[in-house]
Design a protein around this motif. Structure first.
Motif, PDB file in Angstrom:
ATOM      1  N   SER A  76       9.541   5.842 -22.700  1.00  0.00           N
ATOM      2  CA  SER A  76       8.522   5.264 -21.821  1.00  0.00           C
ATOM      3  C   SER A  76       7.298   4.830 -22.614  1.00  0.00           C
ATOM      4  N   LEU A  77       7.043   5.518 -23.735  1.00  0.00           N
ATOM      5  CA  LEU A  77       5.907   5.186 -24.588  1.00  0.00           C
ATOM      6  C   LEU A  77       6.313   4.260 -25.722  1.00  0.00           C
ATOM      7  N   LEU A  78       7.491   4.507 -26.274  1.00  0.00           N
ATOM      8  CA  LEU A  78       7.933   3.756 -27.444  1.00  0.00           C
ATOM      9  C   LEU A  78       8.310   2.315 -27.099  1.00  0.00           C
ATOM     10  N   LEU A 105       1.732  -4.792 -20.018  1.00  0.00           N
ATOM     11  CA  LEU A 105       1.790  -3.538 -19.274  1.00  0.00           C
ATOM     12  C   LEU A 105       1.942  -3.793 -17.773  1.00  0.00           C
ATOM     13  N   THR A 106       1.142  -4.695 -17.249  1.00  0.00           N
ATOM     14  CA  THR A 106       1.181  -5.006 -15.817  1.00  0.00           C
ATOM     15  C   THR A 106       2.492  -5.673 -15.435  1.00  0.00           C
ATOM     16  N   TYR A 107       2.922  -6.621 -16.260  1.00  0.00           N
ATOM     17  CA  TYR A 107       4.186  -7.314 -15.987  1.00  0.00           C
ATOM     18  C   TYR A 107       5.368  -6.348 -16.043  1.00  0.00           C
ATOM     19  N   ALA A 108       5.391  -5.457 -17.032  1.00  0.00           N
ATOM     20  CA  ALA A 108       6.485  -4.499 -17.182  1.00  0.00           C
ATOM     21  C   ALA A 108       6.555  -3.560 -15.978  1.00  0.00           C
ATOM     22  N   SER A 124       8.908   4.512 -11.500  1.00  0.00           N
ATOM     23  CA  SER A 124       8.284   3.432 -12.275  1.00  0.00           C
ATOM     24  C   SER A 124       6.800   3.699 -12.473  1.00  0.00           C
ATOM     25  N   LEU A 125       6.154   4.271 -11.454  1.00  0.00           N
ATOM     26  CA  LEU A 125       4.729   4.583 -11.536  1.00  0.00           C
ATOM     27  C   LEU A 125       4.458   5.648 -12.601  1.00  0.00           C
ATOM     28  N   ILE A 126       5.361   6.616 -12.709  1.00  0.00           N
ATOM     29  CA  ILE A 126       5.208   7.654 -13.742  1.00  0.00           C
ATOM     30  C   ILE A 126       5.278   7.020 -15.127  1.00  0.00           C
ATOM     31  N   ASN A 127       6.240   6.117 -15.322  1.00  0.00           N
ATOM     32  CA  ASN A 127       6.355   5.414 -16.605  1.00  0.00           C
ATOM     33  C   ASN A 127       5.109   4.586 -16.891  1.00  0.00           C
ATOM     34  N   PHE A 128       4.612   3.934 -15.847  1.00  0.00           N
ATOM     35  CA  PHE A 128       3.403   3.124 -15.995  1.00  0.00           C
ATOM     36  C   PHE A 128       2.211   3.997 -16.384  1.00  0.00           C
ATOM     37  N   GLY A 129       2.097   5.157 -15.739  1.00  0.00           N
ATOM     38  CA  GLY A 129       0.997   6.059 -16.042  1.00  0.00           C
ATOM     39  C   GLY A 129       1.011   6.526 -17.487  1.00  0.00           C
ATOM     40  N   MET A 166     -13.150   1.192 -11.932  1.00  0.00           N
ATOM     41  CA  MET A 166     -12.708   0.140 -11.010  1.00  0.00           C
ATOM     42  C   MET A 166     -11.275  -0.302 -11.278  1.00  0.00           C
ATOM     43  N   LEU A 167     -10.676   0.180 -12.353  1.00  0.00           N
ATOM     44  CA  LEU A 167      -9.273  -0.136 -12.628  1.00  0.00           C
ATOM     45  C   LEU A 167      -8.360   0.420 -11.536  1.00  0.00           C
ATOM     46  N   VAL A 168      -8.859   1.417 -10.835  1.00  0.00           N
ATOM     47  CA  VAL A 168      -8.078   1.997  -9.732  1.00  0.00           C
ATOM     48  C   VAL A 168      -7.787   0.940  -8.667  1.00  0.00           C
ATOM     49  N   TYR A 169      -8.731   0.034  -8.461  1.00  0.00           N
ATOM     50  CA  TYR A 169      -8.597  -0.967  -7.390  1.00  0.00           C
ATOM     51  C   TYR A 169      -7.380  -1.884  -7.586  1.00  0.00           C
ATOM     52  N   PRO A 170      -7.264  -2.605  -8.695  1.00  0.00           N
ATOM     53  CA  PRO A 170      -6.098  -3.481  -8.842  1.00  0.00           C
ATOM     54  C   PRO A 170      -4.788  -2.712  -8.971  1.00  0.00           C
ATOM     55  N   ILE A 171      -4.837  -1.513  -9.561  1.00  0.00           N
ATOM     56  CA  ILE A 171      -3.608  -0.739  -9.733  1.00  0.00           C
ATOM     57  C   ILE A 171      -3.059  -0.282  -8.384  1.00  0.00           C
ATOM     58  N   LEU A 172      -3.935   0.165  -7.483  1.00  0.00           N
ATOM     59  CA  LEU A 172      -3.486   0.586  -6.151  1.00  0.00           C
ATOM     60  C   LEU A 172      -2.858  -0.579  -5.376  1.00  0.00           C
ATOM     61  N   TRP A 173      -3.514  -1.731  -5.436  1.00  0.00           N
ATOM     62  CA  TRP A 173      -2.963  -2.899  -4.740  1.00  0.00           C
ATOM     63  C   TRP A 173      -1.673  -3.376  -5.402  1.00  0.00           C
TER      64      TRP A 173
END
Length: 262
Positions: A41-43, A76-79, A117-122, A145-152
């Protein structure tokens, strides 16, 4: 839509134990028989970032500040979007053996994929912040404020997963079309190039791409240290609500028809 959300919430509470077991199963299954396990997930994103940095730095990142972070934020966002929606698309068919025998809320299988998928993203997001510090980008309170776009983005992924999983049950061609679509989306999301290089009227067209909106919000906060305008905030919310609303309507309409196609 509000009533539907309440009903889903009650069903979720009733089947909470099942949901937790599905999340554990999906997460373990992904890394089964792998030597590195969760380290992938990191590599994996780091290796992708390395390749993209080598390939695109000389073409798009020359004389650009923090290009590696710019690239990482987009990738990161696309993945995350791709992993969530691919998992969501296959969630019903992959569990057809269970769904056709036991009467369970079908959305539980999709949500479990999204949590995995969210765990991998985190995990990858932590590496992203580490790279940000190494690259000399100053941390500031606006990072909250990064919480805002990530939640949506999470809600947008779930909505797209609803739509794709329903379509995949009805039309198996969807998986091949989606491969082409995600490839096209990658090039239209300005992951490795700058939209500022284009005329202003072309730049506005990029905001028709929901993924670009979420990527831009994250970049504005992290790299440029500014909070986007109200237009970007509204687009983040609007795209997620539209996707989630459409997905829930499709599930409600075709819920009992899925069994005939599995």
């Amino acid at each position: 839509m509000i009533e539907s959300v309440k009903k889903l919430g009650l069903l979720f509470k009733k089947h909470q134990f099942l949901f937790e077991e599905l999340v554990k199963r999906d997460f373990k299954k992904k890394y089964k028989r792998t030597i590195l396990g969760m380290l992938w997930s990191l590599l994996s994103p780091m290796l992708q970032l390395l390749v993209m940095s080598i390939v695109f730095s000389n073409f798009f990142g020359r004389d650009r500040p923090h290009y590696t972070i710019y690239l990482f934020a987009g990738n990161l966002t696309y993945a995350f979007f791709k992993d969530s929606t691919y998992g969501g698309m296959n969630s019903l068919m992959a569990n057809a053996g269970i769904i056709t025998k036991i009467n369970l809320p079908k959305y539980m299988f999709l949500l479990s994929k999204n949590v995995a998928s969210l765990i991998n993203f985190g995990l990858t997001f932590v590496i992203f912040l580490l790279f940000t510090a190494i690259d000399g980008v100053p941390f500031h309170p606006r990072f909250l404020m990064l919480v805002y776009p990530i939640l949506w983005l999470i809600l947008f992924n779930i909505g797209c997963g609803f739509i794709l999983s329903a379509l995949f049950v009805l039309f198996k061609d969807v998986q091949y079309l989606y491969d082409i679509f995600t490839l096209m989306l990658m090039y239209l999301s300005a992951i490795f190039y700058y939209t500022a290089d284009y005329p202003e009227h072309i730049q506005k067209l990029f905001y028709l791409n929901p993924l670009y909106v979420y990527i831009t919000y994250i970049r504005d906060i992290v790299i440029y240290g500014c909070i986007p305008g109200w237009g970007t905030h509204l687009l983040c919310a609007a795209y997620a609500i539209l996707a989630l609303g459409a997905g829930m309507l499709i599930y409600k309409k075709y819920n009992y028809k899925f069994l005939y196609y599995m």
